[in-house]
Design a protein around this motif. Structure first.
Motif, PDB file in Angstrom:
ATOM      1  N   ALA A   1      11.870 -23.416  -8.178  1.00  0.00           N
ATOM      2  CA  ALA A   1      13.275 -23.253  -8.546  1.00  0.00           C
ATOM      3  C   ALA A   1      13.467 -22.935 -10.026  1.00  0.00           C
ATOM      4  O   ALA A   1      14.416 -22.238 -10.383  1.00  0.00           O
ATOM      5  CB  ALA A   1      14.054 -24.526  -8.200  1.00  0.00           C
ATOM      6  N   PHE A   2      12.564 -23.403 -10.888  1.00  0.00           N
ATOM      7  CA  PHE A   2      12.803 -23.331 -12.326  1.00  0.00           C
ATOM      8  C   PHE A   2      12.019 -22.255 -13.051  1.00  0.00           C
ATOM      9  O   PHE A   2      12.136 -22.120 -14.270  1.00  0.00           O
ATOM     10  CB  PHE A   2      12.494 -24.688 -12.982  1.00  0.00           C
ATOM     11  N   VAL A   3      11.196 -21.476 -12.359  1.00  0.00           N
ATOM     12  CA  VAL A   3      10.468 -20.404 -13.030  1.00  0.00           C
ATOM     13  C   VAL A   3      11.444 -19.315 -13.455  1.00  0.00           C
ATOM     14  O   VAL A   3      12.265 -18.858 -12.670  1.00  0.00           O
ATOM     15  CB  VAL A   3       9.374 -19.824 -12.113  1.00  0.00           C
ATOM     16  N   ARG A   4      11.369 -18.913 -14.730  1.00  0.00           N
ATOM     17  CA  ARG A   4      12.216 -17.840 -15.264  1.00  0.00           C
ATOM     18  C   ARG A   4      11.319 -16.737 -15.814  1.00  0.00           C
ATOM     19  O   ARG A   4      10.500 -16.981 -16.698  1.00  0.00           O
ATOM     20  CB  ARG A   4      13.127 -18.376 -16.375  1.00  0.00           C
TER      21      ARG A   4
ATOM     22  N   LEU B   1       5.969  -5.560 -16.277  1.00  0.00           N
ATOM     23  CA  LEU B   1       5.376  -6.806 -15.809  1.00  0.00           C
ATOM     24  C   LEU B   1       6.351  -7.953 -16.052  1.00  0.00           C
ATOM     25  O   LEU B   1       6.891  -8.090 -17.153  1.00  0.00           O
ATOM     26  CB  LEU B   1       4.057  -7.090 -16.539  1.00  0.00           C
ATOM     27  N   PHE B   2       6.581  -8.766 -15.024  1.00  0.00           N
ATOM     28  CA  PHE B   2       7.452  -9.929 -15.161  1.00  0.00           C
ATOM     29  C   PHE B   2       6.584 -11.148 -15.463  1.00  0.00           C
ATOM     30  O   PHE B   2       5.715 -11.515 -14.667  1.00  0.00           O
ATOM     31  CB  PHE B   2       8.276 -10.141 -13.888  1.00  0.00           C
ATOM     32  N   HIS B   3       6.834 -11.765 -16.606  1.00  0.00           N
ATOM     33  CA  HIS B   3       5.982 -12.837 -17.107  1.00  0.00           C
ATOM     34  C   HIS B   3       6.776 -14.142 -17.175  1.00  0.00           C
ATOM     35  O   HIS B   3       7.951 -14.158 -17.557  1.00  0.00           O
ATOM     36  CB  HIS B   3       5.473 -12.469 -18.508  1.00  0.00           C
ATOM     37  N   ALA B   4       6.127 -15.244 -16.778  1.00  0.00           N
ATOM     38  CA  ALA B   4       6.750 -16.568 -16.870  1.00  0.00           C
ATOM     39  C   ALA B   4       5.715 -17.578 -17.329  1.00  0.00           C
ATOM     40  O   ALA B   4       4.537 -17.485 -16.963  1.00  0.00           O
ATOM     41  CB  ALA B   4       7.332 -16.992 -15.523  1.00  0.00           C
ATOM     42  N   THR B   5       6.156 -18.525 -18.145  1.00  0.00           N
ATOM     43  CA  THR B   5       5.291 -19.591 -18.631  1.00  0.00           C
ATOM     44  C   THR B   5       5.779 -20.921 -18.074  1.00  0.00           C
ATOM     45  O   THR B   5       6.979 -21.202 -18.092  1.00  0.00           O
ATOM     46  CB  THR B   5       5.301 -19.647 -20.169  1.00  0.00           C
ATOM     47  N   ILE B   6       4.848 -21.729 -17.582  1.00  0.00           N
ATOM     48  CA  ILE B   6       5.194 -23.050 -17.077  1.00  0.00           C
ATOM     49  C   ILE B   6       4.216 -24.066 -17.665  1.00  0.00           C
ATOM     50  O   ILE B   6       3.156 -23.702 -18.181  1.00  0.00           O
ATOM     51  CB  ILE B   6       5.153 -23.120 -15.535  1.00  0.00           C
TER      52      ILE B   6
END
Length: 310
Positions: free
Chosen positions: A157-160, A168-173
């Protein structure tokens, strides 16, 4: 009047008793492995093959043993690991077996011995132990599996994502538990039409989807950069606009009169906020749309009413 004779009740066959595990009569050993789940399954096989119970089971790089103890290292054997994994279904159902994998991903300090104790209990019990909540190990396994499920749900739910200039769509968690293996299927299905990368900053690896398959990719430990920084030179030029639109949407659906920070933080813990676009400082404050007012002193078209100034 003849008495009614009822047919004799058919006796219920007794549940087949499990063969059980061999007695662990050898000297306890300090087992080490490569830190993978397959490596841990190999250790489980070795425990029963050598009949030597574990004094400890630790990843090789972080093993801590006694002063004179010699660690018993076990190299990962994929065939033996698969054999153990399939064999677990003879003592537990698939859901209980999956919980053991989730316990491993939880990175709990006692996860290896906890998994061994649960498996050993299942092997020696004539009935299913999954709901034997009188046992502390069963309760702990269930609790860790629930925590992992919540963490997985929150990550989904919280990945942006941020879009880079090369599409490229990049997300950091930075989750508390290792959830990447559990969320791979969700994002592969949901974003099947775009390339994306989800990077776990704490564990220095990520998931990369190239429009055909999702792979695990390794990263070196980044230094000298903030957790959420991505160089502005690699971002798509429209990314600041997308971020502003998302923030505007979040502000627009907010109802100040129903504000409940305690409930909000329960559903969206503070530790996630640094990776959420809607929780970042506003560069342009959102302003609600105001009703247009006619300007006094300008010509008014026929039939248009002039609203008084407010």
């Amino acid at each position: 009047m003849k008495p009614i004779r009822r047919p004799a009740a058919t006796p219920t066959p007794a549940a087949p008793r499990r063969a059980g595990a061999p007695g662990l009569t050898g000297a306890p050993l300090d087992y080490t492995y490569d830190g993978t789940f397959e490596g841990l399954l190999t250790v489980l096989f070795s425990i029963y093959e050598s009949k030597s119970p574990p004094n400890s089971v630790q990843p090789e790089g972080t093993a801590q043993t006694g002063l004179f103890a010699q660690p018993a290292h076990r190299e990962t054997d994929e065939a033996l690991a698969a054999r153990v994994w399939e064999g677990l279904l003879r003592t537990m159902d698939n859901e209980a077996r999956t919980r053991l994998y989730h316990v491993f991903l939880s990175e709990d300090a006692d996860r290896e011995l906890l998994i061994f104790r649960y498996v050993d209990l299942a092997l020696r019990s004539p009935v299913d132990v999954a709901e034997n909540y009188a046992n502390a190990d069963v309760r702990r396994v269930q609790r860790l599996a629930q925590m992992m499920f919540r963490e997985k749900h929150r990550m989904e739910a919280f990945v942006r994502f941020e879009k880079t200039s090369d599409e490229l769509f990049h997300a950091t968690i930075e989750p508390d538990m290792d959830v990447l293996p559990l969320i791979a299927a969700h994002f592969t299905k949901r974003y099947a039409d775009q390339r994306w990368l989800i990077y776990d900053r704490r564990r220095h690896y990520g998931l990369y989807y190239d429009l055909t398959r999702t792979d695990i990719v390794q990263f070196e430990n980044p230094t000298g950069r903030k957790a959420t920084d991505i160089s502005a030179t690699v971002l798509d030029e429209r990314e600041p606009l997308f971020k502003h639109l998302w923030q505007a949407y979040f502000d627009h659906v907010n109802i100040p009169e129903r504000r409940n920070l305690k409930l909000h933080r329960r559903h969206m813990p503070l530790r996630y906020w640094k990776y959420l676009s809607e929780k970042q400082p506003r560069e342009v404050r959102f302003e609600p749309i105001k009703n247009k007012q006619a300007v006094v002193g300008k010509e008014v078209s026929a039939g248009q009413k002039l609203l008084p100034p407010q």
